[in-house]
Enzyme design. Sequence first.
Site, PDB file in Angstrom:
ATOM      1  N   LYS A 129      69.944  30.172  19.894  1.00 44.29           N
ATOM      2  CA  LYS A 129      68.641  29.547  19.637  1.00 44.29           C
ATOM      3  C   LYS A 129      68.444  29.466  18.134  1.00 44.29           C
ATOM      4  O   LYS A 129      69.014  30.273  17.390  1.00 44.29           O
ATOM      5  CB  LYS A 129      67.521  30.396  20.253  1.00 44.29           C
ATOM      6  CG  LYS A 129      66.230  29.642  20.467  1.00 44.29           C
ATOM      7  CD  LYS A 129      66.217  28.829  21.755  1.00 44.29           C
ATOM      8  CE  LYS A 129      64.974  27.968  21.844  1.00 44.29           C
ATOM      9  NZ  LYS A 129      64.845  27.321  23.160  1.00 44.29           N
ATOM     10  N   ASP A 169      63.207  21.885  21.108  1.00 40.42           N
ATOM     11  CA  ASP A 169      62.310  22.915  21.647  1.00 40.42           C
ATOM     12  C   ASP A 169      60.937  22.567  21.073  1.00 40.42           C
ATOM     13  O   ASP A 169      60.705  21.410  20.673  1.00 40.42           O
ATOM     14  CB  ASP A 169      62.779  24.320  21.225  1.00 40.42           C
ATOM     15  CG  ASP A 169      62.055  25.439  21.984  1.00 40.42           C
ATOM     16  OD1 ASP A 169      62.374  25.660  23.156  1.00 40.42           O
ATOM     17  OD2 ASP A 169      61.145  26.073  21.419  1.00 40.42           O
TER      18      ASP A 169
HETATM   19  P1  NDP Z   1      56.492  20.659  22.575  1.00 43.15           P
HETATM   20  O1  NDP Z   1      56.463  20.907  21.118  1.00 43.15           O
HETATM   21  O2  NDP Z   1      56.880  19.311  23.075  1.00 43.15           O
HETATM   22  O3  NDP Z   1      55.076  21.028  23.221  1.00 43.15           O
HETATM   23  C1  NDP Z   1      54.539  22.311  23.074  1.00 43.15           C
HETATM   24  C2  NDP Z   1      53.139  22.294  23.669  1.00 43.15           C
HETATM   25  O4  NDP Z   1      52.662  23.617  23.723  1.00 43.15           O
HETATM   26  C3  NDP Z   1      52.155  21.505  22.820  1.00 43.15           C
HETATM   27  O5  NDP Z   1      51.165  20.946  23.656  1.00 43.15           O
HETATM   28  C4  NDP Z   1      51.567  22.603  21.920  1.00 43.15           C
HETATM   29  O6  NDP Z   1      50.274  22.317  21.404  1.00 43.15           O
HETATM   30  C5  NDP Z   1      51.515  23.768  22.868  1.00 43.15           C
HETATM   31  N1  NDP Z   1      51.605  25.012  22.101  1.00 43.15           N
HETATM   32  C6  NDP Z   1      52.599  25.386  21.252  1.00 43.15           C
HETATM   33  N2  NDP Z   1      52.333  26.573  20.683  1.00 43.15           N
HETATM   34  C7  NDP Z   1      51.149  26.934  21.185  1.00 43.15           C
HETATM   35  C8  NDP Z   1      50.345  28.069  20.999  1.00 43.15           C
HETATM   36  N3  NDP Z   1      50.694  29.062  20.144  1.00 43.15           N
HETATM   37  N4  NDP Z   1      49.179  28.132  21.699  1.00 43.15           N
HETATM   38  C9  NDP Z   1      48.830  27.147  22.555  1.00 43.15           C
HETATM   39  N5  NDP Z   1      49.568  26.042  22.770  1.00 43.15           N
HETATM   40  C10 NDP Z   1      50.696  25.939  22.098  1.00 43.15           C
HETATM   41  O7  NDP Z   1      57.488  21.792  23.186  1.00 43.15           O
HETATM   42  P2  NDP Z   1      58.210  21.799  24.609  1.00 43.15           P
HETATM   43  O8  NDP Z   1      57.371  21.160  25.628  1.00 43.15           O
HETATM   44  O9  NDP Z   1      59.607  21.339  24.404  1.00 43.15           O
HETATM   45  O10 NDP Z   1      58.319  23.379  24.881  1.00 43.15           O
HETATM   46  C11 NDP Z   1      57.301  24.111  25.570  1.00 43.15           C
HETATM   47  C12 NDP Z   1      57.871  25.424  26.077  1.00 43.15           C
HETATM   48  O11 NDP Z   1      58.967  25.163  26.977  1.00 43.15           O
HETATM   49  C13 NDP Z   1      58.446  26.358  25.005  1.00 43.15           C
HETATM   50  O12 NDP Z   1      58.248  27.700  25.417  1.00 43.15           O
HETATM   51  C14 NDP Z   1      59.933  26.045  25.046  1.00 43.15           C
HETATM   52  O13 NDP Z   1      60.720  27.113  24.549  1.00 43.15           O
HETATM   53  C15 NDP Z   1      60.118  25.860  26.546  1.00 43.15           C
HETATM   54  N6  NDP Z   1      61.315  25.123  26.938  1.00 43.15           N
HETATM   55  C16 NDP Z   1      61.524  23.838  26.487  1.00 43.15           C
HETATM   56  C17 NDP Z   1      62.632  23.149  26.903  1.00 43.15           C
HETATM   57  C18 NDP Z   1      62.853  21.723  26.537  1.00 43.15           C
HETATM   58  O14 NDP Z   1      63.788  21.115  27.088  1.00 43.15           O
HETATM   59  N7  NDP Z   1      62.046  21.119  25.672  1.00 43.15           N
HETATM   60  C19 NDP Z   1      63.663  23.791  27.743  1.00 43.15           C
HETATM   61  C20 NDP Z   1      63.286  25.103  28.243  1.00 43.15           C
HETATM   62  C21 NDP Z   1      62.166  25.734  27.812  1.00 43.15           C
HETATM   63  P3  NDP Z   1      50.093  21.923  19.861  1.00 43.15           P
HETATM   64  O15 NDP Z   1      50.621  20.532  19.747  1.00 43.15           O
HETATM   65  O16 NDP Z   1      48.639  22.039  19.615  1.00 43.15           O
HETATM   66  O17 NDP Z   1      50.896  22.926  19.067  1.00 43.15           O
END
Ligand code: NDP
Length: 451
Positions: A129, A169
């Site tokens: 990662k 991510d």
């Molecule tokens: P994105 O950046 O596309 O979206 C993240 C979302 O979560 C946004 O809406 C963001 O809001 C919100 N968010 C992030 N940090 C916080 C926080 N501290 N408090 C509240 N909301 C928060 O990321 P992904 O959708 O790709 O990833 C989301 C999760 O899924 C992560 O845990 C990632 O590790 C996991 N994941 C992702 C994969 C992938 O293929 N993308 C694969 C497996 C797991 P804001 O815009 O306001 O920050």
Amino acid sequence: MNNIDEKLQPIFADVMRRNHGEPEFLQAVQEVLESLGRVVAKHPDYIEQALIERICEPERQIIFRIPWVDDQGKVQINRGFRVQFNSALGPYKGGIRFHPSVNVGIIKFLGFEQTFKNALTGLPIGGGKGGSDFDPKGKSDGEIMRFCQSLMTELHRHLGEQTDVPAGDIGVGGREIGFMFGQYKRLNNRYEAGVFTGKALAYGGSRARTEATGYGNTYFVKAMLETKNSDFDGKRVVVSGSGNVAIYTIKKVQSFGGTVIACSDSSGYVVDEAGIDLDLLRDIKEVRRGRIVEYAQEKGGDVHFIPAEKGSIWDVACDVAMPSATQNELSGKDAKKLVSNGVVAVGEGANMPCTPEAVHIFQNAGVLFAPGKAANAGGVATSALEMQQNASRDSWSFQKTEERLASIMQGIHDTCAATADEYGAPGDYVLGANIAGFVRVAEAMRMLGVI
Ligand code: NDP
């Protein structure tokens, strides 16, 4: 206090001593070790050969400076990380995260989880990662590009399609992957398509990769519901976040007949009892890169926005909860509220979004609970399918790729369920995922000698 078997306590004490100040990493290790008591009872050699200690120690950790110039001509500095956790099963594989909260402990926790997740897919990929404390919010395309190029100028020497293969991510989507892959290609003078996954279709990406994590989690929850002769049809579903994972979770849940009534970002959440309008949400988030409050402003009527400081999205009553934002976003208090509102299933789309207390509350209440390392493995599994297509210079149809994804998710579900049965804890997907993932990595490491 922890629920780790006494034979494993010295190992955990040592991990704590060496990694103090890294609470997320210790939380992830503790959760896995709590599942391994029954395994070491059957396989004492895992302790004798120090396999557990070795699995808890990353193979390599890289920390580097990322200097870049902003639109005002000012020099900015960020810190970059890549933790190459375990390569017993294949090249290191795992995403890159851009978020101000990123530090070495968070990247280590994600790399540790990734190792077992990748093992669960049954595909030949190790765990890693990376990330940076860079905040992409409010940055211009030019700033994002210069930052990505500077990051890759250092990181490229540690990557390779047989060595380490990053993906996206939090904060890293198609735009950022394009900039990083472009710089990698330039520095290496090689078109090594398989060095990155999550690429756009135009230059070697896979169909269904963008959708894969959200779709995969939905397939996993569907498989859990089926064990109770139930499905998504008519269910009220809450999905936190509104990024990549959340958006495609909402899409798949809707296609299975569920109604997603709430979603969020870090500023708060919206409730739309008629069901989230995905076209509007995607326009706000993917095109305009706006904030979730705009959804309520544009919808009007009964749709309302609740700021994060005024309440939690988990106060919204639902049948199925799919946390898809970030780690530790669902607390014990939230879990109690969800249980009292009648939740029947929880699928972790994000990595470790539920605190340990929340997980225990769900499990004690008999809620079907899918841990992230199993439920969100569809993203990395489809990344591995992207690597297969790159290696064979091929490009599969959406349908074929999604069918492979669906069958991989069913396979992971069945493996977790069967492992939980075998170890005397039927229905415990956390135990099943931890043991099945661990045993696959440990067996490979044992055969490779003391590495
Ligand atoms: P994105 O950046 O596309 O979206 C993240 C979302 O979560 C946004 O809406 C963001 O809001 C919100 N968010 C992030 N940090 C916080 C926080 N501290 N408090 C509240 N909301 C928060 O990321 P992904 O959708 O790709 O990833 C989301 C999760 O899924 C992560 O845990 C990632 O590790 C996991 N994941 C992702 C994969 C992938 O293929 N993308 C694969 C497996 C797991 P804001 O815009 O306001 O920050």
